[in-house]
Design an enzyme around this catalytic site. Sequence first.
Site, PDB file in Angstrom:
ATOM      1  N   THR A  33      41.057  41.686  40.292  1.00  0.00           N
ATOM      2  CA  THR A  33      41.199  40.236  40.406  1.00  0.00           C
ATOM      3  C   THR A  33      40.885  39.853  41.846  1.00  0.00           C
ATOM      4  O   THR A  33      41.679  39.256  42.540  1.00  0.00           O
ATOM      5  CB  THR A  33      42.622  39.771  40.014  1.00  0.00           C
ATOM      6  OG1 THR A  33      43.574  40.430  40.842  1.00  0.00           O
ATOM      7  CG2 THR A  33      42.911  40.088  38.575  1.00  0.00           C
ATOM      8  N   GLY A  34      39.689  40.276  42.339  1.00  0.00           N
ATOM      9  CA  GLY A  34      39.223  39.930  43.670  1.00  0.00           C
ATOM     10  C   GLY A  34      39.164  38.433  43.733  1.00  0.00           C
ATOM     11  O   GLY A  34      38.390  37.817  43.056  1.00  0.00           O
ATOM     12  N   THR A  35      39.967  37.843  44.520  1.00  0.00           N
ATOM     13  CA  THR A  35      40.714  36.657  44.137  1.00  0.00           C
ATOM     14  C   THR A  35      40.988  35.731  45.299  1.00  0.00           C
ATOM     15  O   THR A  35      40.887  36.150  46.430  1.00  0.00           O
ATOM     16  CB  THR A  35      42.047  37.173  43.559  1.00  0.00           C
ATOM     17  OG1 THR A  35      41.897  37.372  42.205  1.00  0.00           O
ATOM     18  CG2 THR A  35      43.201  36.311  43.758  1.00  0.00           C
ATOM     19  N   THR A  36      41.455  34.534  44.979  1.00  0.00           N
ATOM     20  CA  THR A  36      42.138  33.671  45.948  1.00  0.00           C
ATOM     21  C   THR A  36      43.433  33.194  45.302  1.00  0.00           C
ATOM     22  O   THR A  36      43.393  32.545  44.253  1.00  0.00           O
ATOM     23  CB  THR A  36      41.280  32.464  46.342  1.00  0.00           C
ATOM     24  OG1 THR A  36      40.026  32.918  46.871  1.00  0.00           O
ATOM     25  CG2 THR A  36      41.989  31.625  47.401  1.00  0.00           C
TER      26      THR A  36
END
Length: 234
Positions: A33-36
């Site tokens: 979940t490379g994410t913000t």
Amino acid sequence: YYYKSNLRITTMSLFENDIAYDAPEWLTGEHMTGTTIMAVEFADGVVFGADSRTSTGTYVANRVTDKLTQVSEKIYCCRSGSAADTQAIADYVKFYLDLQENETDEDPTVEVASRIFQLFCYQNRDSLSASIICAGWDKVKGGQVFCLPLGGMCVRMPFAVGGSGSTYIYGHCDSTYKEGMNEKDCLKFVSDAVALAMHRDGSSGGMIRLAVLTKDGCRRMNIPGDQLPTFWSK
């Protein structure tokens, strides 16, 4: 509360004419979940939000992931890192919070939930990839935000950002955040920051999921990808 992960990441091979060759990264890579993710406290509770992109290497595996996970009636976590690891940790924390609630007949506090998250993240720091923001409301201290980056540190903050997209918006958040913001201000603060990160970070995208959590419960809302806040790039 100790949990030792036996997760092993293996390399997948495909066979063609009895000759093995490595599969492409998007087929074998771990779901991330490379994410913000982001959360902020205000007088009556907390506002938190996240993008909705899950990637496998450079391949977008899911465009509408829900990274805002409920672990108790008035406690949520925002997940970033390995999708499998963070989902497993959230499930374990939910189990222990339910157990505590049944034994004590009282709602768990946000700090207790955060410390259980910390226990799992720290004791398994070498085998798990998990960065968590724990946010919620309890009758003891009201709205609270706890940040748990990779490695298992746990600290309460007035606002917290995490994930790969957070590196693009620290300056924006530091200059925009003001003490005493109301619910409307916090919603704009979170939605603008996440939209800016999604614009720059290739691992963040999709839509923005937002939530407002107070003593009255949680109210969820979504901002579709074609209605995101725009800035100079519009």
